[in-house]
Design a protein around this motif. Sequence first.
Motif, short mmCIF file in Angstrom:
data_model
loop_
_atom_site.label_atom_id
_atom_site.label_comp_id
_atom_site.label_asym_id
_atom_site.label_seq_id
_atom_site.Cartn_x
_atom_site.Cartn_y
_atom_site.Cartn_z
N HIS A 184 17.80 -30.42 3.38
CA HIS A 184 16.63 -29.56 3.14
C HIS A 184 16.32 -28.71 4.36
N SER A 185 16.13 -27.41 4.16
CA SER A 185 15.84 -26.50 5.28
C SER A 185 14.61 -25.63 5.03
N ASP A 186 13.88 -25.90 3.94
CA ASP A 186 12.69 -25.12 3.60
C ASP A 186 11.44 -25.74 4.24
N PRO A 187 10.30 -25.04 4.18
CA PRO A 187 9.05 -25.64 4.65
C PRO A 187 8.72 -26.90 3.87
N PHE A 188 7.82 -27.71 4.43
CA PHE A 188 7.39 -28.93 3.76
C PHE A 188 5.94 -29.22 4.10
N ILE A 189 5.31 -29.97 3.22
CA ILE A 189 3.89 -30.29 3.31
C ILE A 189 3.75 -31.79 3.46
N VAL A 190 3.01 -32.23 4.47
CA VAL A 190 2.93 -33.66 4.78
C VAL A 190 1.54 -34.22 4.50
N GLU A 191 1.50 -35.53 4.28
CA GLU A 191 0.26 -36.31 4.19
C GLU A 191 -0.74 -35.71 3.21
N ASN A 192 -0.26 -35.45 1.99
CA ASN A 192 -1.11 -34.98 0.89
C ASN A 192 -1.82 -33.67 1.21
N GLY A 193 -1.10 -32.73 1.81
CA GLY A 193 -1.67 -31.41 2.04
C GLY A 193 -2.37 -31.24 3.36
N ALA A 194 -2.26 -32.21 4.26
CA ALA A 194 -2.96 -32.11 5.54
C ALA A 194 -2.35 -31.08 6.48
N ALA A 195 -1.06 -30.81 6.33
CA ALA A 195 -0.40 -29.83 7.21
C ALA A 195 0.85 -29.28 6.53
N VAL A 196 1.16 -28.02 6.84
CA VAL A 196 2.40 -27.38 6.40
C VAL A 196 3.27 -27.16 7.62
N CYS A 197 4.54 -27.53 7.52
CA CYS A 197 5.50 -27.35 8.61
C CYS A 197 6.58 -26.37 8.15
N VAL A 198 6.81 -25.33 8.95
CA VAL A 198 7.77 -24.29 8.62
C VAL A 198 8.84 -24.26 9.71
N PRO A 199 10.13 -24.45 9.36
CA PRO A 199 11.17 -24.36 10.39
C PRO A 199 11.08 -23.04 11.14
N ALA A 200 11.01 -23.12 12.46
CA ALA A 200 10.74 -21.93 13.28
C ALA A 200 11.89 -20.94 13.29
N ASP A 201 13.11 -21.41 12.99
CA ASP A 201 14.27 -20.53 13.07
C ASP A 201 14.60 -19.83 11.75
N THR A 202 13.69 -19.90 10.77
CA THR A 202 13.87 -19.20 9.50
C THR A 202 13.09 -17.89 9.53
N ALA A 203 13.35 -17.03 8.53
CA ALA A 203 12.63 -15.76 8.46
C ALA A 203 11.13 -15.98 8.36
N LEU A 204 10.72 -16.96 7.57
CA LEU A 204 9.29 -17.24 7.45
C LEU A 204 8.74 -17.79 8.76
N GLY A 205 9.48 -18.68 9.40
CA GLY A 205 9.02 -19.24 10.67
C GLY A 205 8.87 -18.18 11.74
N ARG A 206 9.80 -17.23 11.79
CA ARG A 206 9.71 -16.15 12.79
C ARG A 206 8.54 -15.22 12.51
N ALA A 207 8.11 -15.15 11.25
CA ALA A 207 6.95 -14.32 10.91
C ALA A 207 5.64 -15.01 11.23
N MET A 208 5.69 -16.26 11.66
CA MET A 208 4.49 -17.06 11.87
C MET A 208 4.28 -17.41 13.34
N THR A 209 4.71 -16.57 14.24
CA THR A 209 4.60 -16.87 15.66
C THR A 209 3.18 -17.14 16.13
N PRO A 210 2.11 -16.63 15.47
CA PRO A 210 0.76 -17.01 15.94
C PRO A 210 0.43 -18.48 15.73
N LEU A 211 1.15 -19.16 14.83
CA LEU A 211 0.85 -20.56 14.57
C LEU A 211 1.36 -21.45 15.69
N GLU A 212 0.71 -22.63 15.81
CA GLU A 212 1.15 -23.59 16.82
C GLU A 212 2.56 -24.07 16.52
#
Length: 272
Positions: free
Chosen positions: A59-87
């Motif tokens: 699996h290389s797509d984003p994922f959601i943990v702990e019943n919606g508490a956080a979304v994690c996006v792989p930083a080296d994907t197109a979506l991850g690179r578009a999200m540089t303001p995020l921690e």
Amino acid sequence: MTRLLISTDLDGTLLDHHDYSFDAAEPMLQRLQTLQVPCILNTSKTFAELEPLRRRLGHSDPFIVENGAAVCVPADTALGRAMTPLERMGGYRYQCFGPERSDILERLRQLSGEYRFRGFADLDVEALVDCTGLDPAAATLALQRQFTEPLIWEDSDEALTRFAGALAESELQLQRGGRFVHVMGHCDKAGAMRWIARQYQSLWDEKVLVMALGDGENDVGMLQQADIAVRVRSPAHEPPEVPGRNDVRTTERQGPEGWYDAVEQTLRELDL
């Protein structure tokens, strides 16, 4: 043009309820990668649990943990690179929607004298293995929580209602899962699913059609708000009611077999 996005529960849905196998779903996971259809894992599992599982799933797509508490996006994907303001957390950009677990544990400590329950913080690895059937390595990862606290409820249903009211006074909520009740902030799988769908819509500049698949009570909100909602049949309980929807699909087969059938049907309908 419309692009498909899949949001899926894991335990009892993509993973078999008894042995956590995903063999029946694996060919479809590979097909989704070929079609470039994101498959968002939307689960009560922790970040620590998902790291080895995602490797097994390929699996290389984003994922959601702990019943919606956080979304994690792989930083080296197109979506991850578009999200540089995020921690950044390791190789991921992430967006949190709930409080830290330490705040939740403090409130539970205050309520522990009034209600009978055991949280993951009260369990060791051996006890969690007994509860879940996980192997010790997997149980160790499940105990590494960041945003929520699953409970084994040992009191009455009436007490659970009062307990939920006491938590609400501290801006916390209860979500029922397949085996546990989860104490968390005011976030859920549905909100996290909507958030990641908006990010993809912005990235693609195209309408996003969201398909959601789940088997438990904590999937109901996600199913309510999806464009295509699928209840995956479980060997452990009846499919949950989804208020306000009369178009929810229910699989004939259980777990990952039913998951495969439902996704295949959708791809066929969309001519993908």
